[in-house]
Design an enzyme around this catalytic site. Structure first.
Site, mmCIF file in Angstrom:
data_model
loop_
_atom_site.group_PDB
_atom_site.id
_atom_site.type_symbol
_atom_site.label_atom_id
_atom_site.label_comp_id
_atom_site.label_asym_id
_atom_site.label_seq_id
_atom_site.Cartn_x
_atom_site.Cartn_y
_atom_site.Cartn_z
ATOM 1 N NE ARG A 1 -20.730 -6.070 -19.116
ATOM 2 C CZ ARG A 1 -21.603 -5.897 -18.472
ATOM 3 N NH1 ARG A 1 -22.292 -5.238 -18.615
ATOM 4 N NH2 ARG A 1 -22.994 -6.626 -19.584
ATOM 5 C CG HIS B 1 -9.631 -0.578 4.739
ATOM 6 N ND1 HIS B 1 -10.984 -0.531 4.019
ATOM 7 C CD2 HIS B 1 -10.232 -0.289 4.999
ATOM 8 C CE1 HIS B 1 -12.138 -0.693 4.665
ATOM 9 N NE2 HIS B 1 -11.254 -0.420 6.259
ATOM 10 C CG ASP C 1 -2.498 -1.084 1.124
ATOM 11 O OD1 ASP C 1 -2.773 -1.391 -0.026
ATOM 12 O OD2 ASP C 1 -2.486 -1.499 1.735
ATOM 13 N NE ARG D 1 -21.135 -4.354 -22.243
ATOM 14 C CZ ARG D 1 -20.995 -5.212 -22.531
ATOM 15 N NH1 ARG D 1 -19.949 -6.300 -22.687
ATOM 16 N NH2 ARG D 1 -21.608 -5.985 -23.845
#
Length: 225
Positions: free
Chosen positions: A143, A48, A4, A39
């Site tokens: 998607r 997170h 991270d 799309r």
């Protein structure tokens, strides 16, 4: 966590660049399908509490919209960015979304209320919530791709191999010097000993006003704010 890049006191954590490479490759692969299917594609990147991985992979992979925890998003701003691309003749859009991305509405809630709301959330993750809102507000097909823990595995890239070697060598030297209680950091290209007391309990987050964010916005990337 190492991938991270959220460790205070060092410019880079080992494993971060390898994770960026994997996440970027996912976005690159999605581009091929996006251009032919017209799309909206959402790629959920790990992160997170911090958005370093999503920020780097999003820019490297050419994402049109990047959503990170440090910049709460407004779904109306996200939709406006999508509409601008449609009006410009672009038949697809790619969003790089950190798993910890949060809306302005949720970010304003007290911690207790937010915790309860997240508990009652019917979606598997934030990307599915965003995807559902985009479909409802724009009518465009969406998607979602979640590479998940594949971003934490695989063969480390050469950059990380060199970084680990240098950090390991510097750590061994600290032991030989009997200089304990430090973390070996990489700062401005050089290894440095940083006292653990300065590192413990601190998180390195993305500054919403940093130069990298400004540069990304300058080339047309939206952060949903």
């Amino acid at each position: 966590m190492w991938f991270d890049n959220d460790l205070w006191g060092t410019d880079k954590t080992f494993g971060f660049q390898s994770a960026v490479d994997i996440a970027t490759n996912v976005i690159d692969c999605i581009h091929s399908t996006a251009t032919s299917h017209g799309r909206v594609f959402i790629i959920e990147v790990m992160g997170h509490k911090v958005g370093w991985l999503t920020l780097h992979a999003g820019i490297a992979g050419g994402a049109d919209i990047i959503l990170i925890p440090e910049i709460p998003y407004d779904i109306k701003s996200v939709v406006a960015a999508l509409n601008r691309r449609t009006k410009a003749g672009k038949n697809f859009s790619i969003l790089a979304v950190a798993e910890g991305a949060i809306s302005k509405e949720d970010a304003a809630l007290p911690k207790k209320e937010l915790k309860q709301k997240l508990k009652d959330n019917p979606y598997p993750s934030v990307s599915y919530k965003i995807g559902s809102e985009i479909q409802e507000l724009t009518g465009q097909e969406v998607r979602i791709t979640v590479p998940g823990h594949t971003q934490r595995g695989g063969s480390p890239c050469p950059y990380d191999r060199v970084l680990c070697t240098r950090l390991g060598s510097a750590a061994a030297q600290a032991v030989m010097d009997e200089d304990y209680g430090n973390m070996i950091a990489m700062i401005n290209g050089k290894t440095k000993r940083v006292p653990l007391g300065e590192v413990a309990g601190r998180l390195k987050t993305v500054d919403p006003d940093c130069q990298m964010i400004k540069e990304a916005k300058r080339i047309g990337i939206s952060f949903g704010d």
